[in-house]
Structure formats: C-alpha cells, structure tokens
Design a protein around this motif. Sequence first.
Motif, short mmCIF file in Angstrom:
data_model
loop_
_atom_site.label_atom_id
_atom_site.label_comp_id
_atom_site.label_asym_id
_atom_site.label_seq_id
_atom_site.Cartn_x
_atom_site.Cartn_y
_atom_site.Cartn_z
N ARG A 190 0.86 -1.18 0.00
CA ARG A 190 0.00 0.00 0.00
C ARG A 190 0.90 1.23 0.00
NH1 ARG A 190 -2.45 -3.55 -1.31
NH2 ARG A 190 -4.31 -4.52 -0.40
N CYS A 191 0.74 2.06 -1.01
CA CYS A 191 1.54 3.28 -1.16
C CYS A 191 0.67 4.49 -0.84
CB CYS A 191 2.08 3.40 -2.58
SG CYS A 191 3.09 2.00 -3.12
N LEU A 192 1.14 5.34 0.04
CA LEU A 192 0.41 6.54 0.45
C LEU A 192 1.17 7.77 0.00
CD1 LEU A 192 -0.33 5.38 4.12
CD2 LEU A 192 -1.68 4.94 2.06
N GLN A 193 0.44 8.75 -0.52
CA GLN A 193 1.09 9.93 -1.08
C GLN A 193 0.20 11.16 -0.93
OE1 GLN A 193 4.21 10.22 -2.73
NE2 GLN A 193 3.80 12.42 -2.75
N ASP A 231 -0.50 14.31 10.31
CA ASP A 231 -1.60 14.81 11.12
C ASP A 231 -2.53 13.64 11.48
OD1 ASP A 231 -3.12 14.29 8.84
OD2 ASP A 231 -3.44 16.40 8.33
N GLY A 232 -3.54 13.92 12.26
CA GLY A 232 -4.41 12.85 12.74
C GLY A 232 -5.01 11.97 11.66
N PRO A 233 -5.65 12.56 10.63
CA PRO A 233 -6.23 11.73 9.57
C PRO A 233 -5.18 10.90 8.84
CG PRO A 233 -7.19 13.92 9.53
CD PRO A 233 -6.05 13.98 10.51
N CYS A 234 -4.00 11.47 8.58
CA CYS A 234 -2.96 10.72 7.88
C CYS A 234 -2.46 9.55 8.71
CB CYS A 234 -1.80 11.64 7.50
SG CYS A 234 -2.17 12.75 6.13
N LEU A 235 -2.30 9.76 10.01
CA LEU A 235 -1.87 8.67 10.88
C LEU A 235 -2.89 7.54 10.87
CD1 LEU A 235 -0.50 10.74 13.90
CD2 LEU A 235 0.85 9.52 12.17
N GLY A 236 -4.16 7.88 10.83
CA GLY A 236 -5.21 6.86 10.73
C GLY A 236 -5.14 6.10 9.42
N ILE A 237 -4.81 6.80 8.34
CA ILE A 237 -4.67 6.15 7.03
C ILE A 237 -3.52 5.16 7.06
CG2 ILE A 237 -4.03 6.57 4.62
CD1 ILE A 237 -5.60 9.24 4.85
N ILE A 238 -2.41 5.52 7.73
CA ILE A 238 -1.27 4.60 7.84
C ILE A 238 -1.68 3.34 8.62
CG2 ILE A 238 1.07 4.29 8.71
CD1 ILE A 238 1.41 7.37 8.40
#
Length: 249
Positions: A190-193, A231-238
């Motif tokens: 899974r790649c996040l960008q 940030d909070g939403p990005c940490l949840g995505i990880i």
Amino acid sequence: MAATTFLDTPQGRRLAYHRTEGKGPWIVFLGGLKSDMEGTKAVHLEAWARAHGRAYLRFDYSGHGESSGRFEEGCIGDWHEDTLAAVTALTEGPIVPVGSSMGGWQALLLARAVPQRIAGMVTIAAAPDFTEDGYWARFSEEQKRRLLEHGRIELPSDYMEPYIVTMRMIESGRAHLVLRTPLALPFPVRCLQGTADTAVSTETALRLLDHADCPDMRLTLVKDADHRFSDGPCLGIIENAILDVLGEA
C-alpha cells in the motif's frame, strides 16, 4: 518511556532502537532522510502497536538520531546495511516494513534482500532512486562540477535545515537503484502519497506503481497532505494501510 537500546552492527556502527514485543508480523518503521525514530509517525505507530499487542521496531540509521556516525558520512548503502542488521538481529519471522520517504526506498531494498520475510509493505511518500532522479538529474552543471571536485555540496530543504550531499551518496545511490531493473514485490503493498508534497511528487508514486511487479499494489492519494503525512487523519490512514496488508482491515 523506555530507555533507548543499542545494537552493534557487523560493519562496526552502533544503532539506537526501541523494540516492542508482541504478536507478529513485526512492524518495522523505516524513517526518512535525516529523520529519526522520535518522529511523529514512528512514535505514534509504536503506541498503536503496543495498544494492539503487536510487535514493533523503530530505529535510527547511522548518522541519524542517537545512532553513531555523522550524517554526511553516510549513504544509501550504509543505511541499507543498517536496516538489514536491525531486522536480522531484532526481529524474527515475517515483517511489514513501513517506509517513509527515503525509508520507502529502504523498504524496497529490504524486499530485494530478504523477500521471504516480507509479509506486506506500506510506503509513505516513497522516494526510490531520489539521489539520481531528485538530486543528480536536477543539479546544475556548476553543482555537478563542485560535487565532483570537492566531493560535497549543501542543499536547502523545505522540511529541515540545509544538508550535505556527497559524491559518495550519489555513487551509492546508483549502486542501489530500484526503478531501472525488475522489482518483484510478491506481497500486498500500500503506497500513500500526499498531493501537497513538495519533496516527493505524485509522479514518483505513479512511477513506482507502474514499475513494480506486484499482484496486490494500491496507491492512495491524499488531497492536500504534505510530505510529513503526520496529522491525525494521515496517521489513521497509515494504521489502516498496515491492517489492510495484514488482511485485517
């Protein structure tokens, strides 16, 4: 917080690390260039892993954080050796590398070195081959001349103080490129960008997606997220991406 522990590597370097026992696969956080294991993502994921009883490892490459050495003395190959040493000595069984920026490149190198141990992979603004495509290819002729003659130049950064790029880093990067030859990733990736990332472009993410030979690879673009992706939403995505590659989402 637990005291930092140290690992002496076969190459004579001393790596600082924090290791959390738990159920596998081991989640191994691989930080970015000039980042350290006290960064927001690394520490957050440790707390998340501990809360869920999961095995987790974060460490500093040589020349980073609490580990031995100076940053400007290191290179991609050294940090690959550090990653292999840490994974070999401090984890057992399957692992899930979570690589941020340069750590994404390190995760891909780890997959080449020990493919049998990778259960899945998560990358965050992965920067494979950046020494060639992000540095050398964009250097002016004057910068290249200075680098060749003096062995080092200083570059500014949007995210930290200026840092030194050495000819050794360029040459080591060339010896560890992953986007010029076949790249087999026979596990979920899974790649996040972030679309507001000024350090790693979405084109880089798409290039990796197109290049890799992977049966289960997905790229998630997050509107307005920057390179830190912390940030909070990005940490949840990880967190969700890790669960996804583990088949638990």
